[in-house]
Every structure is written in structure tokens, then in C-alpha cells.
Design a protein around this motif. Structure first.
Motif, mmCIF file in Angstrom:
data_model
loop_
_atom_site.group_PDB
_atom_site.id
_atom_site.type_symbol
_atom_site.label_atom_id
_atom_site.label_comp_id
_atom_site.label_asym_id
_atom_site.label_seq_id
_atom_site.Cartn_x
_atom_site.Cartn_y
_atom_site.Cartn_z
ATOM 1 N N ALA A 114 12.968 -14.277 -13.820
ATOM 2 C CA ALA A 114 12.881 -15.735 -13.743
ATOM 3 C C ALA A 114 13.487 -16.400 -14.969
ATOM 4 O O ALA A 114 14.122 -17.456 -14.869
ATOM 5 C CB ALA A 114 11.419 -16.152 -13.589
ATOM 6 N N THR A 115 13.310 -15.790 -16.136
ATOM 7 C CA THR A 115 13.881 -16.326 -17.371
ATOM 8 C C THR A 115 15.407 -16.260 -17.342
ATOM 9 O O THR A 115 16.096 -17.189 -17.786
ATOM 10 C CB THR A 115 13.342 -15.549 -18.584
ATOM 11 O OG1 THR A 115 11.911 -15.658 -18.621
ATOM 12 C CG2 THR A 115 13.921 -16.093 -19.885
ATOM 13 N N MET A 116 15.942 -15.171 -16.812
ATOM 14 C CA MET A 116 17.395 -15.004 -16.781
ATOM 15 C C MET A 116 18.061 -15.817 -15.680
ATOM 16 O O MET A 116 19.255 -16.133 -15.777
ATOM 17 C CB MET A 116 17.750 -13.527 -16.614
ATOM 18 C CG MET A 116 17.356 -12.663 -17.799
ATOM 19 S SD MET A 116 18.059 -10.986 -17.732
ATOM 20 C CE MET A 116 17.291 -10.318 -16.265
ATOM 21 N N LYS A 117 17.324 -16.163 -14.641
ATOM 22 C CA LYS A 117 17.930 -16.798 -13.463
ATOM 23 C C LYS A 117 18.762 -18.049 -13.790
ATOM 24 O O LYS A 117 19.880 -18.188 -13.280
ATOM 25 C CB LYS A 117 16.853 -17.137 -12.438
ATOM 26 C CG LYS A 117 17.424 -17.773 -11.173
ATOM 27 C CD LYS A 117 16.347 -18.143 -10.184
ATOM 28 C CE LYS A 117 16.952 -18.810 -8.955
ATOM 29 N NZ LYS A 117 15.915 -19.212 -7.982
ATOM 30 N N PRO A 118 18.275 -18.993 -14.626
ATOM 31 C CA PRO A 118 19.084 -20.186 -14.882
ATOM 32 C C PRO A 118 20.403 -19.901 -15.604
ATOM 33 O O PRO A 118 21.306 -20.749 -15.600
ATOM 34 C CB PRO A 118 18.164 -21.055 -15.762
ATOM 35 C CG PRO A 118 16.787 -20.549 -15.504
ATOM 36 C CD PRO A 118 16.952 -19.086 -15.259
ATOM 37 N N TYR A 119 20.516 -18.740 -16.210
ATOM 38 C CA TYR A 119 21.718 -18.387 -16.966
ATOM 39 C C TYR A 119 22.691 -17.532 -16.141
ATOM 40 O O TYR A 119 23.809 -17.253 -16.596
ATOM 41 C CB TYR A 119 21.332 -17.620 -18.231
ATOM 42 C CG TYR A 119 20.488 -18.437 -19.186
ATOM 43 C CD1 TYR A 119 21.084 -19.247 -20.151
ATOM 44 C CD2 TYR A 119 19.096 -18.418 -19.108
ATOM 45 C CE1 TYR A 119 20.309 -20.002 -21.030
ATOM 46 C CE2 TYR A 119 18.319 -19.171 -19.979
ATOM 47 C CZ TYR A 119 18.930 -19.961 -20.931
ATOM 48 O OH TYR A 119 18.154 -20.716 -21.791
#
Length: 300
Positions: free
Chosen positions: A178-183
Motif C-alpha cells: 500500500a505504501t509503494m502503490k502511489p509511487y
């Protein structure tokens, strides 16, 4: 402090594809294979995940004489343990680049097993070929969940056993994605988020009435491998294919890469329960089931 990330898990694929459906699927699988070949997943499995292989083999009662398939086996974390239990084992994975490390580990453990390249959504095995079908944080990364679940059931014999371990959305690895998803680049159309396999209702819907005697349990894997949250981040940037792929996509955006650096370290810091070193519990779902002896249609 970093922002709180909701359990909105995302599949980390490179880009979407064009052309026919078959061409698009081949291109997508080629990118998945390349992503998991990045870094050193066998090292991660050996450093952090050996407990999970033993857990799944024991939960499914794998024993001498069983014919076992490990789906999305990677370097054989489960397969080697099943072979040590006396089973006849096939380890299958989309990324055969991982097999050399698995063969070396099997040799070191004194066991022999078969390694076969195979797509979890189209396994190269006959109907009902295996007594036990297992996958440990593997099949969950197949982009299309229903075909992957259908294949798990298809290759298991009637009355055989199916066992899965999957990261939960709310747990540490679910939060990592979830943390990596926006990137990350957007997933292709039709792909489902991997940590959905860590939700009981989702997996039960995928398997449908084709299985019985289902048990589910949420457990924790305690990881105390890292001294500091930043060490966790740097390790994943070096060895974990999905994380490496995201950072490669940010090669021309150093400010965003730096922001992700901060968020990954903060994730580990937020979930750290250690004193003097970083100790984090990674939640996973353990599911076992028996394939019904009578034929039941797929829940498509």
C-alpha cells in the motif's frame, strides 16, 4: 511522521499492455517474471521466511507417499520442506531464474525434487495429479485471482488437500504494498491486488463449494533481522523484486524516490515493537481445505 496508509493494496506491475488479450497476457507475465528475477528473492526467503515453509507443510500434514505441488514456489521454501517430509514434490514457478538457488538448497538438505516452469493461472499439469497443492506467499501475486484459484483446485485430486499462506492487507507486507502503490505505475486492467488473498472472504469466494473442511487462521511471523527501520528499507531496495521495480520506475524522479525512502522507513518504525533493534510482526492468513470428491462447477 509519515502518513497512515490504508490497506489499499496494489499489484506492482510495470505498465498495462495493448493488442490482443493473449498478447497482453504474455506481456504481463513476462514483466512479472522479470520483476521477480530482480534482486535476490532466494536470499530474502532464506533470511526471513523459512518458518513459513515448515508451517504450511505441517498444517497440511504432508507425509511420505504424498504427491505434492508447490505453486509459485520461488526457490522452494515450501517444496524443500515437503520433500524432507518424504513427499514426491514438484516446485513450479513463472520465474525459473529462482530455481538454481532452490536446487542448491535442496542438495544441501539432502532431498531431490522436480522443478518446472509454470504460470499459476495455467499450470502445466493434469487434472487431479497431486495429493497436496500448496502455495506460500506465491499464488497471491498472480494478477488474475479466479483463474489461479481454479488451477489450484483443478490439479488437486478429489479428497486431496490445498494449503495457502498469504500476506494480509492490514499486516506489514500488505502495508508495504500500500505504501509503494502511489509511487508505482498503474496496474493493468483486470489485475487484482495480491493481499486480497489474505482476506478470508475473498479466498473462500475464489474456492467456492469445490472445497470442504476449510480452516483459516491469522498468524504472525516475527521478523527481527534488522537493527533499524532504515536497514529494512535498504534491504528491500536491494533484494525484493517489487520494491526494486518501483524504484526503477522513479529513476528520473529523485524527489519522489526520496519521499518513498522516508515512507518505507516510517512504516517499519510505526510497526516496530523492538527495544534496541527493529522487531516487526508480519501478519499472514493460513488456509487449509480439502477438495470435494464430487464435481462442483467453478464459481466464475
Amino acid at each position: 511522521m509519515g502518513r497512515r496508509v490504508t490497506p489499499d493494496e496494489g499489484l506492482l506491475s510495470m505498465t498495462s499492455t495493448t493488442g490482443t488479450a493473449a498478447d497482453a497476457d504474455r506481456a504481463l507475465k513476462a514483466r512479472h517474471r522479470a520483476m521477480w528475477a530482480l534482486g535476490d528473492y532466494p536470499r530474502l526467503a532464506a533470511d526471513l521466511l523459512p518458518e513459513l515453509g515448515r508451517t504450511l507443510v505441517e498444517a497440511c500434514g504432508v507425509a511420505s507417499g504424498d504427491r505434492v505441488l508447490d505453486v509459485a514456489a520461488g526457490s522452494g521454501n515450501v517444496a524443500v520442506q515437503a520433500a524432507k517430509a518424504g513427499a514426491s514434490v514438484v516446485a513450479s514457478d513463472l520465474t525459473p531464474e529462482l530455481f538454481d538457488a532452490g536446487r542448491a538448497r535442496a542438495e544441501a538438505e539432502g532431498v531431490d525434487l522436480e522443478w518446472r516452469e509454470g504460470d499459476a493461472e495455467a499450470l502445466p499439469f493434469a487434472d487431479g495429479e497431486f495429493d497436496v497443492v500448496l502455495s506460500c506467499v506465491g499464488v497471491m501475486f498472480a494478477p488474475h485471482h479466479q483463474p489461479a484459484a481454479d488451477e489450484l483446485v483443478r490439479v488437486c485430486r478429489p479428497g486431496g488437500r490445498i494449503g495457502l499462506i498469504s500476506w494480509t492487507p492490514e499486516g506489514f507486507i500488505g502495508q508495504l504494498f500500500a505504501t509503494m502503490k502511489p509511487y508505482a505505475p498503474p496496474p493493468p486492467p483486470g489485475a487484482s491486488p495480491p493481499p486480497l488473498w489474505g482476506r478470508e472472504d475473498h479466498v473462500l469466494e475464489l474456492l467456492g463449494d469445490r472445497v470442504t473442511d476449510v480452516t483459516t487462521e491469522r498468524r504472525m511471523l516475527t521478523v527481527d533481522h534488522f537493527d533499524r527501520p532504515e536497514d529494512f528499507r535498504d534491504y528491500f531496495k536491494a533484494v525484493y523484486g517489487p520494491t526494486i521495480a518501483v524504484y526503477r520506475s522513479l529513476a528520473e524522479e529523485p524527489e519522489r524516490a526520496a519521499a518513498l525512502d522516508g515512507e518505507l522507513a516510517e512504516l517499519a518504525r510505526r510497526m516496530d515493537r523492538g527495544q534496541g533493534s527493529t522487531v516487526v510482526d508480519w501478519e499472514y492468513l493460513l488456509l487449509t481445505a480439502t477438495k470435494r470428491r464430487e464435481t462442483v462447477p467453478s464459481p466464475r
